[in-house]
Each structure stands twice: as C-alpha cells, then as structure tokens.
Design an enzyme around this catalytic site. Structure first.
Site, PDB file in Angstrom:
ATOM      1  N   GLN A 155       0.875  -1.163   0.000  1.00 27.93           N
ATOM      2  CA  GLN A 155       0.000   0.000   0.000  1.00 27.93           C
ATOM      3  C   GLN A 155       0.914   1.215   0.000  1.00 27.93           C
ATOM      4  O   GLN A 155       2.110   1.089   0.278  1.00 27.93           O
ATOM      5  CB  GLN A 155      -0.870  -0.002   1.248  1.00 27.93           C
TER       6      GLN A 155
ATOM      7  N   ASP B 175      -4.131   8.341   4.944  1.00 27.14           N
ATOM      8  CA  ASP B 175      -2.685   8.220   4.696  1.00 27.14           C
ATOM      9  C   ASP B 175      -2.327   6.959   3.917  1.00 27.14           C
ATOM     10  O   ASP B 175      -1.160   6.703   3.666  1.00 27.14           O
ATOM     11  CB  ASP B 175      -1.908   8.258   6.028  1.00 27.14           C
TER      12      ASP B 175
ATOM     13  N   ASP C 151       1.687  -7.888   5.423  1.00 28.62           N
ATOM     14  CA  ASP C 151       0.664  -7.088   6.095  1.00 28.62           C
ATOM     15  C   ASP C 151      -0.667  -7.201   5.349  1.00 28.62           C
ATOM     16  O   ASP C 151      -0.726  -6.968   4.138  1.00 28.62           O
ATOM     17  CB  ASP C 151       1.156  -5.636   6.103  1.00 28.62           C
TER      18      ASP C 151
ATOM     19  N   GLU D  90      -0.214 -11.976   7.716  1.00 29.25           N
ATOM     20  CA  GLU D  90      -0.831 -11.231   8.813  1.00 29.25           C
ATOM     21  C   GLU D  90      -2.274 -10.929   8.425  1.00 29.25           C
ATOM     22  O   GLU D  90      -2.627  -9.829   8.064  1.00 29.25           O
ATOM     23  CB  GLU D  90      -0.066  -9.934   9.094  1.00 29.25           C
TER      24      GLU D  90
ATOM     25  N   LYS E  68       3.986   2.573  16.882  1.00 31.10           N
ATOM     26  CA  LYS E  68       3.546   2.712  15.498  1.00 31.10           C
ATOM     27  C   LYS E  68       3.596   4.167  15.058  1.00 31.10           C
ATOM     28  O   LYS E  68       3.715   4.453  13.861  1.00 31.10           O
ATOM     29  CB  LYS E  68       2.102   2.177  15.338  1.00 31.10           C
ATOM     30  N   TYR E  69       3.465   5.088  16.026  1.00 25.82           N
ATOM     31  CA  TYR E  69       3.390   6.513  15.654  1.00 25.82           C
ATOM     32  C   TYR E  69       4.458   7.370  16.316  1.00 25.82           C
ATOM     33  O   TYR E  69       4.494   8.565  16.100  1.00 25.82           O
ATOM     34  CB  TYR E  69       2.008   7.075  16.022  1.00 25.82           C
TER      35      TYR E  69
END
Lengths: 721, 721
Positions: free
Chosen positions: B368, B403, B439, B468, B581-582
């Site tokens: 992605q 995003d 993913d 996943e 993650k962020y």
C-alpha cells in the site's frame, strides 16, 4: 498530482448529458489513465521469464474467490444423488479481498439440454452462500457457481454507511458513473431509466439544490437500485473450477420397502414348482402388507452341469432344481426365462398386475454363468481358461464354486462383453422392469458398472439399481459412487446399541450420505443371522422395526421372515436349512400368519410419516439402558417428528429415561406435548426433557411415536394408522 | 466344449521348451481365443450409439481402483506443506473387484526434474495402502499413486491356500505360464532364471516325479518369487487421476520463535531515532532469549502527506515520525530505506550479524502507498481515482485511512503491477532477506498472491511468508492454501479453556493441518488484549507459555511484552497507549529485565524438546478445573513427550486431577514414570492415569513437564534445560 482533474469532470458531465453513447465503465472512472498508461515506461521486470499469469489462465483482475461448492463428491468426480421434486440445497464458500461486495449465483442445468438456470445465492454467515433448486424429473443434472465483485453494490453499501456531507456528495458522483455504466449494459426502458438517474445524480451532486441527506436518499432509491442491479458488470466473473454432477432419481430410489420371494415356492401345492402366475396370485397379500418393490431371484434357465443339490450338496438327486444364480443352460441364458416359471407373456402380465397392486417388480442381475450357459461356447474369450483347457470356475481357495463361471473382465474382447451385459438389462427394461438388484457387483469390473449404469440411466433415468455387495467399506462406497441407486448394508451384523448407533449415524450423516443410500435387510436368503436363530418373535419384530425406521429403504426375504424361519443349515452357519436357493419350499400364505399383521402396521406407519422417507435427519437420543435404543427423525419441513424406541433384548422388559429436548421438535420447553405410539395406539403426554420409557418384548419390543405438538382430538390418529 | 484343449497343452509345452521366443502372456493363457474371437460374430448391439468406453478413456480392462490419495488439499488444487528431511506419509485407498491381488506404488518427483521415484506401498487394513518418502531439499514436489492387478501375485497367493493335489498340479501349470510371461518382460540373468523355472514347473507338473507338496514348494520358492515380482505386467496399470502438489519448506517454516522490534526505538538514548546499527547491538540479547526470527516493521521512507501523529492523531506535531506502514515519500518507496535507519550496507550488516547470532531477519511486506509514494505519480493506473480527480484512499465507511492508498487490483495494467510488487520481494531477497511478514494480505487480490509466492519460491524455495490476516476463517485458509508458509491466528482472542481447546484442536488436526501453519502471538503492535491490560505478570507468563507450547511457531512483539507494557490508548481499545507505530519509544534493554529470564527458559525448553517442534500430535487432557488447561505433545518417534498444564487465572491457585493415560506415552500402566517440570526443575514420580496438579500463579502459572520413562540420574536433566 492535482486533487481535481478538470478534464475528468468535463468528461463525466459530458457523458451524462449524452448518455446514449457507449462508454466502458472502467474508463469513465479515470479517463486520464489511458493516456498515462500509454506514456509510462513498462518496468524492466516485464522482460523476466515468469510473466504474471493466473493458474488457470483467467483474467488476473478477477477478484471473486469460490473456495468450495457443496455438496460435492470427490471434487466432482462422482455425482451427488437426489430425488426429483426435492429441493437441492447448494452452499458455496465465496469471498473477495477487502470490503467490496460480492454477488453470487448458482447455475444449474440438465445434461444434454441447452437451458441454463441461474438462481441468486444469499449470504448466510461465515462467507457461506446458499441457494436451492428443484430438478423436476429424473435424469442427470449439473451445477456450479459464479461470483463477481459488484462495483455498484459495493458503492451502494458504502454510501449507506457514509455520514460526512462532502463524502456523500463525492460518492454520489462516483455512483452516477456506476449507474451510467449499468445503463450501457441495459436496453430499452431500463437503459433510459438508468441514464436519467445517473444524469440527475451527477447534476444534483455538482449543484447546490439538494443537501447531502436528500442526495443520499436519491442515490439509494430502492426501485432504481433494483433496476441497476439487473445489469451488473460480470466481465470479471469467477466460475467454480468444476461443474458438479447430480443424479436425480424418482422417489422410490430414496423411499422403498422391498419384498423378496422365490417364485419356485409360490405354488399352491407343496412339491409343485411355482410360476409367475402363482406369484401373481400372491400380489394382493404382499401389496396389502405395504411393500412396494417385489424382488425375484434370477428367473433364467438353471445350469445342469455341476448343479448343486439340496442344502448346497455337491451331488444332485433326481428333481433337484438347482440354484437360480447358476444361470444358463442349453435353452438360454440371461435373457431367457426358466420354462417352469412361465413365458415372457406371463412375466409381462406379472409386471402389469404388480403395478395395479402398487408394486414394482425388481429382477436380479447376476453376471455369471453356469458351465452350460450358451455364452461359454459362443464367447470363449469372455472366460479364463486353464492349461488343461477347462474354464476357470469361481473359487477362493480352498473354496470352489464349480457351478459358476465368472466373466474375465480383462478379456481383449471387453467391449463386446460390456455391450452384451448391458443388453441384458436393456432386454428386461423392454419387458417393463425398472428395478434391478445386482448380485455381487464387487466381483465385476468397477469401470464396467460406471459405464453400464450411466448409459442405462441416460436412456431410462427412472431405473433403480440396488448393489448387493456385502464386502469391504471402500468397495461398497465406490459402487454407490459409480451409480448404484441403493446399497445393501452391514445392518445384519450390527446388533448392539453402540454399533447400530455408530453405523447409522455414519450412514445418515457421514460423507457417503450424498451418494450412498442404505437398504438394510434383517435377513436375506444368504443370511440368517445368529440373533434370529433362536426364533424369538420379539427379536424378529425388533430387527424389522430397526430396519424399517432407521432407513428410508429396507427389505426382507419375505415368507421366511414373516413365518420366522430360523433353523440354520448347521451350527455356526448363517445359511437357512433347506434353503429355497436349492429346493422348492411351500409356505403358509394366510394373510394373518406369523408377523404379517405386524409388518403391515410398520409399513403403514412408514407410508404415513414423511419423517421416515429420508435418512439425513436421523438423531440418536440418550437413554441410559444398553438394551434400549432410541432415535428421532423428522420431515424436511419439521412438521412430522417420529421417535422410535426399541428393546434389543428379546427376553426381558427394559425401562429407562429417554432424553428428548422438546425444543428440537419445535415444542416450547414448558409446554406439554403428546407422544402417540402408532404401534400400540397409546398416547402419552410428556413435558420437559426426560421421559420414562418401558418396553416388554413379549408384548411389543418397540414404540414408534409421532409427536403431536398440540393435543388434538382422537380423529387425528386415523390418518397415521 | 472339451475339458482339455490339446492345442493349448502343446502350445504351452512348446513355449517352455523354447522360452527365448517373445510371447504375450495373455495369449499364452488361452491361445485358442484369438481365433475364436476372429470367427465369432460381433453382437448387433455394438452398432448402438453408446459404445463401451471408460470415463477417462483408459483401457476398459483396467481393474485396479485408486479411490483416494491422501493427504490432498481440495482434490489437488492446492499443495500440501511439509519440511525437507521430514517423512511424507502417503495413504492410498486401493482395491479391485473380486479376490485378485493388487500391487500399489507411490510415485514422487521434484517439479522441473525428470527423475521419478517409485516406492512400493504396503497394505495396512481396510484397503488403505501406505508408503512414505523424504524430500531432501526445499522446493515444489508432486506425488501420485499407481496400482495394478498382479496376476502373478494373485496366482501365488491362491496357490498358498490350495490343498487339493489335482488343483495344485493344474495351478502350477498356470503359474508356469505366468512365469514364462514374466521372463519375456525380463532381461539378462532374470530372464534366464525365470525361463528355467517356468520350464521346470511345467515339466514337473506334467510328469510324476514330484508329488503335489513338492510341486507347491517349488512353485512358491521365495527367491524365485522375488525375481518374478521384479517383472510385473503393468500394462493395465491405473494411475490416480491427479498429481498432488507438495510444497517442501525448510524447518523454520514449521518451527520458529519470532521477535518483533521497531528499529526506531532501539536507540541508546530516549528521543533519538534508532537505527539498524542500534538493532545490531540488541542481537545478542534477542538471540540469547532463544528467538530465531527478528521481524522489523516496514523500513521504508514514510509518507509526509496525511501523516498521522502520536496515538494516531489526524494532526501531526513537529518531529512526529509517522506510521511505518504509510510507505513511500519523494525519496523512495518499497525498495528504499528510511534514512534514519541507515543505508543498504547497514541493512546487509544487520542481516549478517543476525545470522552470526542464529537469528534471521524478517521484513514486512505492506503493499500500500502513502499519498506521496512515487508509484502514485509514476503509475496512476494502479490506483482508483474519484470523480474529483483525487485518489481513493483506504476506507471502510465511516472509517477513513487518508494516509493509505490501496492498489487497484482491477487495473487494466495488472500485469505490470504484479510484476512490480513481486520485484519488491525479489529486491529484499537480493539484500539477504529470506522471511517476509505480509501485512493484510487479504486486502490484496488472492490470485496475485498465488502467482507471486509460487514464482518467488520457484527461484528461492527457502523463502518463508507469514500472512498477517486477522480476518474471516475462509479467507485465512485460502491464503494458506495459496502459498503462505505460516499464518497469524485468533489465539489472541481465545482466552478460556473451551475456546483454546476447540481452536487448537482444529489447528492441529482439522483439514487445515495439511497447509495452515499457525503462528500465534500473545500481542502485536495492533493488539493489546484486554486480558493483558491488568498488567498481571502471571497472565503475561501464561499467555506466553500457551503460544509457545500449543504451536510450533509463535511470536511476540518483544520489548512491549517482556516489559509487560499494558496501558491501552483508551477504554475498550486494543491499541497500545503511546504506540511505537506513531512515535519513538525508549525501552529498558537490560538482559534480565521483566520477563526476559522466563522467556529465555521457555525458548530453551522449546529448542530441547522435539515434541514442541510440530503441531499434529497435540492432544488435550481432561482435568476437571475450568481454569486449568492441560495438553500433551510428542515427537514423531514417540521418544519425547511433553505435558503442559497452565493456570488461566492470574489471581488464584488452582488444582485438579489430570487424566493422563501412561500407555499413550509408551509407559506400562503399572509402571511409575517421572514427570520432570522443566520450568521449576521439580520432578514428580507418577503412576496410573490420574495425577494431582496444583499451580500458584504468583510463583509460576504453568508446568511444562517432560516424561521420563525410566528414572534416570540427575544429569539427564541438563540437556533439556
């Protein structure tokens, strides 16, 4: 890249203004891409040897997945079996990547016909889609499943969940493009409607007259949605890899009560060879007992060479009639009739008379020859020859069957052999026979049966074949897969509660349930089980009730069973003493002799209760007594529920607590319900889940109870008696 | 017909006298038939439209039936999975009509190679034939089964059972013909031996020197029989309809312990972005804990457009690092490395250093794009465009993921898209990476994965893909069928005894066990289960033991698990508060911090006990306490048996009676055996089938016991510690 492409907007508007112009929907969504694609450089990797491809050569853009279609026997190698007029329920496991919406249709057709029928499938849960169809008449059918990712439905479902006004406005414009594309696939009125709708949506989405809520309502309009859904984009449709075959039989293949009779013993006087005419005179009695198939052992000339005497003696005495399975003598073989039985005209008369009595005649197909069968001379290539120039008879050393010559299915002349054997069946079909009981099919080539049954049923889809194979499980299943409509079972040797429960659960719900239709017999001319050798009436009754209620089809070797014939040829033997297989017998043909009234009652109960016409619903019920076995069956619509309890011990009264959840029968747990015993005509009012049951084998060793959800008046009973 | 055909006898003798002449065996048995066939009239029915034929066009004389070959996934549509060096056990259901003898062979080969390997199959019972083979190296293989009715073996087996002297004499002559035919198929010494044997048998059977017993002995001679069996008549051989595919992986695909780490937080100081070099410095600690796969979330440049802030905030603050899964920015996409992490050289150094530590690096494949990924400009055709000229971001209305731009797998340019995505994997393989965690594979086209994984593994059979996909069961299974080597599971949401038992029984023994390799994780960066949010050490330990012993592969999102990170972002959320993650985090990297010593012990137990290296043997054991779950696993050879008991309640001590049949572990029921708890190093001597177990979660919430059949001395323990 700019957030808004003015070319795009202009083009879209333009198209809605002139909707008659054919536009491919994919290009409408992003018209700028065609040129972008043309300009862009192809990546170097495209030169690699493993160019992208799908496994089966379908379009790589195909995203719908059909993982399984059920029922399915061995991946479609063999046919599922059903009955004409019954619903065939199909399940498909279908999904796609991500969140897009799928549409799934079942496709079915009759083999050899052009018409294809599509039925929309509905999503149940866990990606299982469901639909059914009802094949109207017997024959060979096929079905498969188609699925596609539906961009219109995906758009529609997303719009339903959208809340943000800007999102809705933009989504409505996307929808306008979807609908314009659907219009291109439509014609006539639908096309005009969709064009108009698309134009309206685009105009309103771009204007300011409508707010988001009004726009959403217009875009979700139910009637218009239905119009659009009639014209889906199926270009990237997936088709399940296999067309699954289905054999549709007539109802008798699923539900039948067989009666076996040796015509030789149907005579009016002892010692006189019975004939078809004698059999004809017994029809009212047999039909009166409620049987619907009358099966006769082979009716052909019996070999004289190596003929067996009474009780299978190697030496015959004068007048010995021999075994009907030693087929063929100088005067004829498998297409001839033993002259003592009558003529072809007599047989046709018997077939007709049986039909008038609601009975069908079933003949025996035993593909083997007596040494003096005409085939042996006419077709020596069909037999195995020994170095001494003799034909190899049947044997399983050290056992020998000198009166039987098996066919050699490895003969170079197999085509002629197959053709001739099939012509035997065709011959008797020509005489009006539509049911065949096939003797020891597992000792003939499996490939032959597949061809023979398929070809016979192609011309005569109503023909029923019963496989008399008492052999190892995988062979019995293979025969059923290859085409046999019904199969003999191990029932005779399943005598205690545990083994009956295990075996019939497997038969009703195991993988074989799609193609293996059990036909249990408590006795046959070859099998007098030790349990019956005591001659206890309770045991004869219990075994009959078990066969008749555990399976939708069953049969008995009639006179011997009704009259409780029980002496074996010797200790440890399952052969009858003085068996009709080798000699004439004379039976008592009085209507109420022996078990006849009891059998009549059982067959009436079977006829009146649809729960007993199929096998799938069978469920065993807990009852804490090893001698009591209990089970329930219900009709497809759940309206008819039959609970049977059998005392397996012929000597002693047994009682126990039966666990029967009222909810499983559609009764509220706090409501009373009536259990009507159709055998004793007693009625019990039960409530809750535990019920006391007691059976005295000296009176009757079973209850066959129908559940009455409301307490009805006494008259209701009659229809089930 | 005459019992003896003099032509026949003469011909047979003649042939034995001059055995070098080539004679077809079938005609030797009955040479008179050829002319009989030529003379006889073809029956008229041969003119009928349905000429005899088999369904698949094979020879109608073929009598061997292969009804099933197992294992088999969806009729051979998908590959069974195994590991190089492991035995692959194959079962075939084979039989023929009648009593003739069958011979069955397993045929296997490596795809793309010419060599074919045949293994004789042995009859077990119930018409099930068994054989195994051991694929030596990873790759794609195939297998199928061949069977034929063997006239020589049939003759041999019948002769064994023959008792009558005349029968034996005649059977020996038949055998002589069989053996002479085998001689024709043989060459060299075998041919001469068989010719001689055949001649001798015929001579002696026709003469009077030998009695029947001597004749039988000569005809059953073991050595000569073995020679004849080397030259079977396989002209009417059956081949199973499908060649079944087999994917053979290296051992790590079956047995692996994964450790997930965000390189961004591996730095030495808080607030400083971690790098590959920092990760490299953590390798000894991670390897020391016993993990063998180190998995890093995406390492690529992170999008700036629509970047998410800390805790998934829509607005970023200065310095926010964004989500690694928002892949791609002006400086590069899926083949580039985020510059803060290091260079390609740094990555290669990390790969090499990991290898030195016994660890393999696994990268994340997330197909992605962030809005500023170079693909969006270079390949606009790979994305969906909206009517306003913007790209369709990922959404599941009303949820939006602005995003993330998903690829449009329905693009006309799908071939270039597939090729490019595969080239991403090839790129990282080129950098030394052999394991990929993919993913959300279920949001990409299934057809793509099948092609991509198959092609990658064709060139690199050692590559491992972990899917996943936390989605619906049928999608997860499809991905595994299509080629994913391992799969995430529902383990995180299986928390009580009943659901753990049901789920892991299904995983170990359900139909998926041939292709679906579970890899359970007690936590992931996306899933902090409510059970862990209490921060109870006993719960963290219990969930780790369950994952590590129920499945051969498992993984943890490392630092957060070891340090028992347990605060969610909000009530009801499964997201970590202040998730890596962020944002950057800073962890305690002390070797004995938190659960590290415990995890180390668990992984050592796993490594030392082959019972824990596979899943198939898993069996749950009865223990009458809802908070205690118990199960046993054993190695293929049965030598290593591990019994695990876990207390699912982190608060209270629980005890119960464990039912463990000593016989199931190869211990005599009356013998004592030692249970050695590898966690506590306690040893219990047990006897019989019921054993008291008690677990205090404050000490340790589990027993992991290895069964010692004999009481050995203490030293034995060390090898398992």
């Amino acid at each position: 890249m700019a957030k808004t492409d003015p070319r795009m907007r202009a083009a879209a508007k333009d198209k809605l203004a002139a909707p008659a112009k054919a536009i491919a929907p994919r290009e409408m969504v992003s018209p700028s891409h065609a040129s972008a694609r043309a300009e862009q450089e192809r990546p170097a990797v495209l030169q690699a040897p493993t160019l992208p491809h799908t496994r089966d050569g379908t379009d790589g853009r195909t995203r719908a997945v059909i993982d399984a279609v059920l029922p399915c026997v061995d991946g479609g190698r063999f046919a599922v079996k059903r009955v004409a007029g019954d619903k065939v329920q199909i399940t498909a496991h279908c999904f796609t990547d991500g969140h897009d919406a799928l549409r799934v249709v079942l496709l079915w057709w009759r083999e050899g016909e052009d018409a294809r029928h599509e039925v929309p499938m509905a999503l149940r849960y866990n990606d299982e889609w469901l639909a059914d169809f009802t094949p109207p008449t017997p024959g060979r059918y096929a079905y498969t499943v188609l699925a596609w990712v539906d961009s219109f439905v995906s758009w529609h479902q997303e719009l339903l969940r959208r809340v943000d006004a800007d999102d809705i406005r933009l989504a409505v414009r996307t929808g306008a493009l979807e609908i314009a594309a659907a219009a291109q696939r439509a014609a006539g009125e639908d096309r005009a409607t969709l064009q108009q709708w698309a134009r309206k949506l685009e105009d309103e989405a771009m204007g300011s007259r409508m707010d988001a809520t009004e726009l959403k309502t217009l875009a979700l309009d139910e009637e218009l949605t239905a119009v659009a859904q009639r014209h889906p984009d199926r270009r990237l449709e997936t088709r399940f890899a296999a067309d699954l075959p289905l054999v549709v039989d007539r109802e008798r293949a699923r539900f039948s009560a067989w009666y076996e009779l040796f015509p030789r013993s149907a005579g009016k006087r002892a010692g006189v060879h019975g004939s078809f005419k004698d059999v004809q005179s017994r029809l009212p009695l047999i039909a009166g007992m409620g049987f619907d198939v009358l099966y006769l052992p082979p009716i052909h000339p019996i070999g004289r060479e190596q003929r067996k005497g009474k009780n299978n003696a190697l030496i015959t005495e004068a007048g010995d009639v021999g075994s009907p399975w030693a087929i063929g003598a100088a005067e004829g073989g498998h297409k001839a009739i033993l002259k003592e039985l009558g003529t072809e005209a007599d047989l046709r008369a018997l077939v007709a008379a049986a039909q008038e009595n609601g009975l069908e005649l079933a003949l025996d197909i035993a593909f083997q020859c007596a040494p003096d069968h005409p085939y042996v001379k006419a077709h020596p290539a069909w037999f195995k020859w020994r170095p001494d120039g003799s034909v190899q008879y049947a044997e399983n050393p050290p056992k020998k069957y000198q009166d039987i010559y098996p066919f050699d299915f490895e003969t170079d002349d197999w085509r002629a052999l197959w053709q001739e054997l099939k012509s035997v069946i065709d011959h008797w079909i020509g005489e009006g026979v539509q049911i065949f009981r096939v003797d020891n099919p597992h000792t003939k080539s499996f490939a032959f049966w597949e061809w023979c049954i398929t070809e016979v049923k192609r011309e005569h889809p109503g023909v029923i074949f019963l496989a008399e194979a008492f052999t190892r499980p995988k062979l019995m299943h293979r025969l059923a897969k290859l085409g046999f409509s019904q199969s003999y079972t191990y029932f005779t040797w399943r005598n205690d509660k545990a083994s009956l429960t295990e075996y019939f659960t497997e038969l009703a719900q195991g993988p074989g349930c799609e193609y293996f239709r059990p036909n249990p017999w408590p006795n046959t001319p070859d099998i007098l089980h030790e349990q019956l050798q005591g001659g206890h009436e309770a045991m004869f009754k219990a075994r009959l009730v078990l066969a008749a209620t555990l399976a939708a089809s069953y049969g008995i070797y009639g006179p011997a069973y009704e009259l409780m014939e029980h002496l074996p040829r010797g200790p440890g033997s399952e052969e009858y003493l003085d068996s009709e297989k080798y000699q004439l017998r004379h039976w008592d043909w009085t209507a109420d002799a022996g078990l006849r009234p009891f059998i009549t009652r059982i067959n009436r109960i079977r006829a009146g209760n649809p729960a007993l016409h199929a096998n799938r619903s069978l469920r065993f019920l807990p009852i804490a007594n090893e001698q009591l076995i209990a089970y329930a069956k219900q009709s497809d619509d759940g309206a008819n529920v039959v609970v049977t309890v059998v005392n397996l011990d012929p000597h002693n009264t047994h009682s126990g607590w039966l666990e029967l959840d009222p909810a499983s029968m559609g009764v509220e747990s706090d409501q009373p319900f009536q259990m009507h015993d159709l055998l004793s005509n007693q009625r019990f009012v039960w409530q809750g889940a535990r019920h006391f049951v007691k059976l005295d084998p000296q009176r009757v060793p079973a209850h066959i109870m129908v559940v009455r959800r409301r307490l009805r008046n006494e008259q209701d009973f009659d229809s089930y008696q």
